[in-house]
Design an enzyme around this catalytic site. Structure first.
Site: not given
Ligand code: NAP
Ligand code: GCO
Length: 264
Positions: A145, A158
């Site tokens: 992230s 986080y």
């Molecule tokens: P999201 O939309 O909240 O999706 C999260 C997924 O993880 C869902 O499929 C959820 O399904 C599953 N999950 C959550 N807790 C779980 C657990 N304990 N066991 C199994 N499955 C679990 O999140 P996203 O934005 O796609 O992010 C995915 C990854 O990318 C995360 O690691 C997040 O930190 C990272 N990330 C996101 C962003 C962003 O801007 N969106 C940026 C950087 C990094 P269920 O709820 O059904 O379990």
């Molecule tokens: C926040 C956001 C970020 C993104 C992502 C950025 O609240 O700042 O959720 O943490 O999820 O991780 O790379």
């Protein structure tokens, strides 16, 4: 040259791929030829995801498994191996965030985030490494992230977890590189998914969320990323094209980490 990016004959496990970034990465790996399996906690999410995978013509298999449950993870890895062969590509994607000012955050809340975002990738990686060693190689990709590098208000748990995940990535690369196992990270910028939906909600007067405007000003490409922006990078890191890339965090952020931000 194209074959360098082929995943034909590979079994890939994407954690938390019911929707969001995980779903897009699973789709990309499947389109590159991999047999994709995924897990999530919710039967409802699983069923919805399976319908969407089928609609897109993707032969994905879904399981209910909480990545923090080590016994369940070990059983899942065994079940996948029995049905589809050993896991050759692991994407540690499942993750949550809690946006709470640190002094108001309960310790249990802090631990829940760290358990899912940091301890679970340790559990899943530990479960797949022995077969990767036996197979003579493998790929582990940890979804890091911006918060692997930067802090901000309300995301202490986080940021601590994602910073730790960056170093776990480097340590797995260091400890298991001799077995031809590559462990790298993908660091998405700000991506439009359910996780960040609260940061993009329109205001009562119909104007953009202040955080939405803030991120667009901090991003040279002046937009949020989409899950699709991660499809190419994950295929690269999961494929033979990256066989000498190890311990690297590939930031897919539209340039946020390179940019001081637009003058207000
Ligand atoms: P999201 O939309 O909240 O999706 C999260 C997924 O993880 C869902 O499929 C959820 O399904 C599953 N999950 C959550 N807790 C779980 C657990 N304990 N066991 C199994 N499955 C679990 O999140 P996203 O934005 O796609 O992010 C995915 C990854 O990318 C995360 O690691 C997040 O930190 C990272 N990330 C996101 C962003 C962003 O801007 N969106 C940026 C950087 C990094 P269920 O709820 O059904 O379990
Ligand atoms: C926040 C956001 C970020 C993104 C992502 C950025 O609240 O700042 O959720 O943490 O999820 O991780 O790379």
């Amino acid at each position: 040259m194209v074959d360098m990016f082929s995943l034909k004959g590979k079994t890939a496990w994407v954690t938390g791929a019911a929707y969001g970034i995980g779903f897009a990465m699973a789709e990309a790996l499947a389109n590159a030829g991999a047999k994709v399996v995924f897990n999530c906690r919710s039967k409802e999410h699983l069923d919805t995801a399976m319908k969407e995978y089928r609609r897109k013509g993707i032969d994905a298999t879904g399981y209910i498994c909480d990545v923090t449950d080590e016994t369940a993870v070990k059983k899942l890895v065994s079940d996948i191996k029995e049905t589809y062969g050993p896991i050759q590509i692991l994407i540690n994607n499942a993750g949550i965030i809690k946006r709470i000012p640190m002094i108001e955050m309960k310790t249990e809340e802090f631990k829940e985030v760290v358990d899912i975002d940091l301890v679970a990738p340790f559990i899943a990686s530990k479960a797949v490494l022995p077969d990767m060693i036996r197979l003579g190689g493998g790929k582990i990709i940890n979804v890091c992230s911006m918060m692997s590098e930067l802090g901000r208000e309300t995301v202490s748990a986080y940021a601590a977890a994602k910073g730790g995940l960056k170093m776990l990535t480097k340590n797995i690369a260091s400890e298991y590189g001799k077995y031809n196992i590559q462990c790298n990270g993908i660091g998405p910028g700000y991506i439009a998914t359910p996780q960040t939906a609260p940061l993009r909600e329109l205001q009562e007067d119909g104007s953009k969320h202040p955080f939405d405007s803030f991120i667009c000003a901090k991003t040279p490409q002046e937009r949020w990323g989409t899950p699709e922006d991660l499809m190419g990078p994950v295929v690269f890191l999961a494929s033979p094209a990256s066989d000498f890339v190890n311990g690297h965090i590939l930031y897919v952020d539209g340039g946020i980490l390179a940019y001081i931000g637009k003058q207000p």
